[in-house]
Design an enzyme around this catalytic site. Structure first.
Site, mmCIF file in Angstrom:
data_model
loop_
_atom_site.group_PDB
_atom_site.id
_atom_site.type_symbol
_atom_site.label_atom_id
_atom_site.label_comp_id
_atom_site.label_asym_id
_atom_site.label_seq_id
_atom_site.Cartn_x
_atom_site.Cartn_y
_atom_site.Cartn_z
ATOM 1 N N HIS A 197 0.954 -1.063 -0.051
ATOM 2 C CA HIS A 197 -0.096 0.085 -0.023
ATOM 3 C C HIS A 197 0.919 1.175 -0.042
ATOM 4 O O HIS A 197 1.969 1.075 0.301
ATOM 5 C CB HIS A 197 -0.923 0.121 1.124
ATOM 6 C CG HIS A 197 -2.066 -1.275 1.131
ATOM 7 N ND1 HIS A 197 -2.994 -1.280 2.121
ATOM 8 C CD2 HIS A 197 -2.172 -2.213 0.293
ATOM 9 C CE1 HIS A 197 -3.646 -2.209 1.783
ATOM 10 N NE2 HIS A 197 -3.256 -2.924 0.395
ATOM 11 N N GLU A 211 1.053 3.672 2.162
ATOM 12 C CA GLU A 211 1.838 4.146 3.062
ATOM 13 C C GLU A 211 2.878 3.376 3.547
ATOM 14 O O GLU A 211 3.982 3.771 3.892
ATOM 15 C CB GLU A 211 0.927 3.792 4.473
ATOM 16 C CG GLU A 211 -0.277 4.532 4.437
ATOM 17 C CD GLU A 211 -1.632 3.790 3.709
ATOM 18 O OE1 GLU A 211 -1.237 3.392 2.654
ATOM 19 O OE2 GLU A 211 -2.586 3.832 4.209
ATOM 20 N N CYS A 256 -5.746 1.616 6.110
ATOM 21 C CA CYS A 256 -6.405 0.124 6.044
ATOM 22 C C CYS A 256 -6.215 -0.356 7.655
ATOM 23 O O CYS A 256 -4.984 -0.165 8.210
ATOM 24 C CB CYS A 256 -5.968 -0.934 5.267
ATOM 25 S SG CYS A 256 -4.457 -1.483 5.312
ATOM 26 N N ALA A 280 -18.490 8.753 -29.932
ATOM 27 C CA ALA A 280 -18.063 9.663 -30.927
ATOM 28 C C ALA A 280 -18.850 10.174 -32.041
ATOM 29 O O ALA A 280 -19.456 9.478 -32.597
ATOM 30 C CB ALA A 280 -16.769 8.997 -31.581
ATOM 31 N N TRP A 335 -13.519 7.269 -40.075
ATOM 32 C CA TRP A 335 -13.513 7.650 -38.657
ATOM 33 C C TRP A 335 -14.105 9.028 -38.719
ATOM 34 O O TRP A 335 -13.775 9.725 -39.253
ATOM 35 C CB TRP A 335 -12.172 7.683 -37.958
ATOM 36 C CG TRP A 335 -11.583 6.360 -37.912
ATOM 37 C CD1 TRP A 335 -10.576 5.890 -38.695
ATOM 38 C CD2 TRP A 335 -11.809 4.987 -37.100
ATOM 39 N NE1 TRP A 335 -10.018 4.335 -38.507
ATOM 40 C CE2 TRP A 335 -10.876 3.922 -37.442
ATOM 41 C CE3 TRP A 335 -12.796 5.062 -35.964
ATOM 42 C CZ2 TRP A 335 -11.002 2.962 -36.775
ATOM 43 C CZ3 TRP A 335 -12.919 3.676 -35.379
ATOM 44 C CH2 TRP A 335 -12.027 2.605 -35.967
ATOM 45 N N GLU A 380 -19.670 1.143 -25.080
ATOM 46 C CA GLU A 380 -18.987 1.929 -26.245
ATOM 47 C C GLU A 380 -19.950 1.727 -27.434
ATOM 48 O O GLU A 380 -19.579 1.447 -28.733
ATOM 49 C CB GLU A 380 -17.865 1.371 -26.706
ATOM 50 C CG GLU A 380 -16.486 1.481 -25.915
ATOM 51 C CD GLU A 380 -15.195 1.541 -26.557
ATOM 52 O OE1 GLU A 380 -14.944 2.383 -27.509
ATOM 53 O OE2 GLU A 380 -14.360 0.777 -26.240
ATOM 54 N N HIS A 433 -27.010 1.825 -25.656
ATOM 55 C CA HIS A 433 -26.858 3.331 -24.918
ATOM 56 C C HIS A 433 -28.194 3.866 -24.461
ATOM 57 O O HIS A 433 -28.295 4.002 -23.189
ATOM 58 C CB HIS A 433 -26.356 4.545 -25.765
ATOM 59 C CG HIS A 433 -24.837 4.308 -25.860
ATOM 60 N ND1 HIS A 433 -24.253 5.081 -26.805
ATOM 61 C CD2 HIS A 433 -23.874 3.551 -25.558
ATOM 62 C CE1 HIS A 433 -23.049 4.806 -27.187
ATOM 63 N NE2 HIS A 433 -22.737 3.837 -26.099
HETATM 64 P P1 NDP Z 1 -26.183 -1.928 -31.030
HETATM 65 O O1 NDP Z 1 -24.553 -2.326 -31.215
HETATM 66 O O2 NDP Z 1 -26.795 -1.284 -29.779
HETATM 67 O O3 NDP Z 1 -26.839 -3.499 -30.689
HETATM 68 C C1 NDP Z 1 -28.208 -3.486 -30.425
HETATM 69 C C2 NDP Z 1 -28.510 -4.946 -30.395
HETATM 70 O O4 NDP Z 1 -27.909 -5.554 -29.050
HETATM 71 C C3 NDP Z 1 -29.899 -4.975 -30.215
HETATM 72 O O5 NDP Z 1 -30.565 -5.041 -31.216
HETATM 73 C C4 NDP Z 1 -30.207 -6.520 -29.469
HETATM 74 O O6 NDP Z 1 -30.021 -7.501 -30.709
HETATM 75 C C5 NDP Z 1 -29.124 -6.655 -28.556
HETATM 76 N N1 NDP Z 1 -28.999 -6.329 -27.022
HETATM 77 C C6 NDP Z 1 -29.298 -7.314 -26.468
HETATM 78 N N2 NDP Z 1 -29.845 -7.088 -25.325
HETATM 79 C C7 NDP Z 1 -30.013 -5.448 -25.501
HETATM 80 C C8 NDP Z 1 -30.248 -4.611 -24.711
HETATM 81 N N3 NDP Z 1 -30.618 -4.805 -23.332
HETATM 82 N N4 NDP Z 1 -30.585 -3.266 -25.008
HETATM 83 C C9 NDP Z 1 -30.019 -3.054 -26.314
HETATM 84 N N5 NDP Z 1 -29.556 -4.188 -27.166
HETATM 85 C C10 NDP Z 1 -29.374 -5.151 -26.601
HETATM 86 O O7 NDP Z 1 -26.961 -1.644 -32.090
HETATM 87 P P2 NDP Z 1 -27.102 -0.296 -32.909
HETATM 88 O O8 NDP Z 1 -27.915 -0.757 -34.352
HETATM 89 O O9 NDP Z 1 -28.066 0.686 -32.058
HETATM 90 O O10 NDP Z 1 -25.833 0.567 -33.123
HETATM 91 C C11 NDP Z 1 -24.721 0.018 -34.063
HETATM 92 C C12 NDP Z 1 -24.300 1.045 -34.929
HETATM 93 O O11 NDP Z 1 -23.565 2.018 -33.911
HETATM 94 C C13 NDP Z 1 -23.208 0.479 -35.783
HETATM 95 O O12 NDP Z 1 -23.526 0.696 -37.145
HETATM 96 C C14 NDP Z 1 -21.823 1.298 -35.413
HETATM 97 O O13 NDP Z 1 -21.303 1.613 -36.312
HETATM 98 C C15 NDP Z 1 -22.243 2.284 -34.490
HETATM 99 N N6 NDP Z 1 -21.560 2.669 -33.573
HETATM 100 C C16 NDP Z 1 -21.036 4.067 -33.416
HETATM 101 C C17 NDP Z 1 -20.172 4.150 -32.415
HETATM 102 C C18 NDP Z 1 -19.348 5.726 -32.123
HETATM 103 O O14 NDP Z 1 -19.344 6.077 -31.219
HETATM 104 N N7 NDP Z 1 -19.693 6.605 -33.338
HETATM 105 C C19 NDP Z 1 -19.831 3.374 -31.182
HETATM 106 C C20 NDP Z 1 -20.322 2.019 -31.513
HETATM 107 C C21 NDP Z 1 -21.378 1.865 -32.484
HETATM 108 P P3 NDP Z 1 -30.628 -9.030 -30.286
HETATM 109 O O15 NDP Z 1 -31.991 -8.840 -29.987
HETATM 110 O O16 NDP Z 1 -30.329 -9.987 -31.446
HETATM 111 O O17 NDP Z 1 -29.952 -9.355 -29.139
HETATM 112 ZN ZN ZN Z 2 -3.031 -0.415 3.861
#
Ligand code: NDP
Ligand code: ZN
Length: 362
Positions: free
Chosen positions: A51, A53, A76, A155, A171, A291, A297
């Site tokens: 740790h 310390e 601790c 992003a 990108w 991500e 999201h």
């Molecule tokens: P997601 O990547 O968010 O995937 C969604 C799928 O995940 C759902 O259709 C579902 O499919 C499955 N899933 C399972 N459990 C859950 C839940 N609890 N909540 C939500 N989804 C769940 O899909 P999107 O189409 O929304 O996004 C993908 C796009 O986003 C891509 O085109 C990618 O390029 C872009 N992207 C961009 C980023 C950026 O920062 N610019 C970062 C990441 C992606 P199922 O029912 O089959 O399980």
């Molecule tokens: Zn300690």
């Protein structure tokens, strides 16, 4: 008091050396001051290692006697992988201990401070507490909630698009911004994406900048196991991968398990984010970097499961009614339901803007 803040700031700076590499432990810094001179410094760098310390007192040697010790987290009081630091400070004969914040770990939680006071050491608590709490926000959240601290990252362009209407997304932001995002990946225990992101982008979800290090765990939300067996996250062996499903047959799971992937079946056909977080908490995942994509999201925001939001915004206008935005799904129907954020920091990274924000506490 002014001096206390000065030395505590130094201890916080030293503690930062360990940020992102001490999980499941907190990052801690310690500074030993005797007669207005800094005589010892220490940081906790890795779970299982000494740790803060211990290093600081060792460096101070005999000069620890009668000294003041500044420590960013309560020392601790229990035998873990190392003996208690409170005992060490008592044996070293320090006169005063200044603590930034108490340790919420039930094994410590005030007992370290009580032990020092019982030994006749002056203890002051709360110097630069907010900074110290911020430094270990992931650890504190995990201890209290028993679920991982969730950072949601995206992003986008200045007009809020994460891809063009035709789906092109590589990108949007600069390589400098992407390198920053890789650094953040490295500071989390796990990275999570939805299966659609795997299907469209086939991401590696590894840390690719600077020196090689251990990659975080990769987690895919994939109800029906649509992740291709030749996707990078399954095939490349660069990091551990877990796929969370809504319940699939053993044969279906076996093909993935043969490749070293763990397949989890959730109790409901629709994967509930709260169940996922409980599972990850039980598995010892302290921090989660979400991500994308936009549906994932949306699910995390609806579940009230987001602790921090990081947006990289490129000075570009993409446009297009059909171009996706960072949060998809249904969204919130009423403005009153929108997730309100406090902006913590705004930085420029190369040509881009980085915003760090956190949901307002209700
Ligand atoms: P997601 O990547 O968010 O995937 C969604 C799928 O995940 C759902 O259709 C579902 O499919 C499955 N899933 C399972 N459990 C859950 C839940 N609890 N909540 C939500 N989804 C769940 O899909 P999107 O189409 O929304 O996004 C993908 C796009 O986003 C891509 O085109 C990618 O390029 C872009 N992207 C961009 C980023 C950026 O920062 N610019 C970062 C990441 C992606 P199922 O029912 O089959 O399980
Ligand atoms: Zn300690």
């Amino acid at each position: 008091m002014h001096n206390d803040e000065h030395y505590m700031r130094l201890a916080l700076d030293v503690a930062k050396a360990g940020v992102g590499q001490t999980s499941p432990n907190p990052a801690v810094g310690a500074v030993v001051v005797n007669g207005g001179t800094v005589v010892g410094l220490g940081a906790h760098l890795k779970a299982g290692e000494p740790h803060a310390e211990v290093y600081a007192i060792r460096m101070a040697g005999e000069k620890a006697r009668g000294a003041t010790v500044y420590v960013t987290l309560e020392p601790c009081s229990h035998y873990g992988k190392t003996p208690p630091c409170a005992d060490l400070l008592i044996q070293a004969g320090v006169r005063r201990v200044v603590v930034a914040t108490t340790d919420p770990n039930p094994l410590v939680a005030g007992k370290g401070i009580a032990k020092l006071r019982q030994a006749g050491i002056d203890v002051d608590v709360g110097v630069l507490k907010d900074e110290a709490d911020e430094l270990n926000r992931m650890f504190f959240h995990y201890i209290a909630a028993k679920t991982p601290f969730v950072t949601l990252k995206f992003a986008c362009s200045l007009d809020g698009k994460i891809a063009t209407a035709t789906g092109e997304s590589k990108w949007i932001t600069s390589s400098a911004a992407r390198e920053d995002a890789h650094r953040l990946r490295a500071q989390h225990d796990a990275i999570l994406v939805g299966v659609n992101t795997v299907l469209t982008d086939n991401p590696k979800l590894t840390v690719r900048f600077g020196e090689k290090r251990k990659n975080p765990l990769r987690i895919i939300l994939d109800t029906k196991l649509r992740t291709p067996l030749d996707a990078h996250v399954v095939a490349d062996k660069e990091a551990e991968t877990w796929i969370i499903t809504g319940g699939v047959s053993r044969e279906q799971a076996a093909a993935y398990e043969r490749l070293g992937v763990r397949v989890f079946s959730m109790p409901t056909a629709q994967i509930d984010v709260r169940d996922v977080l409980r599972l990850l908490g039980e598995q010892g995942v302290m921090s989660l970097f979400v991500e994308g994509g936009s549906r994932v999201h949306d699910s995390f925001l609806r579940a009230g499961a987001v602790n921090e939001v990081i947006a990289y915004i490129a000075p570009k206008l993409i446009g297009g009614r059909g171009a996706p935005t960072p949060v998809g799904g249904l969204g919130f129907a009423r403005l009153a339901e929108a997730v309100e954020l406090d902006i913590r920091r705004i930085e420029t990274i190369g040509p881009d803007i980085k915003i760090v924000a956190a949901p307002k506490r209700k």
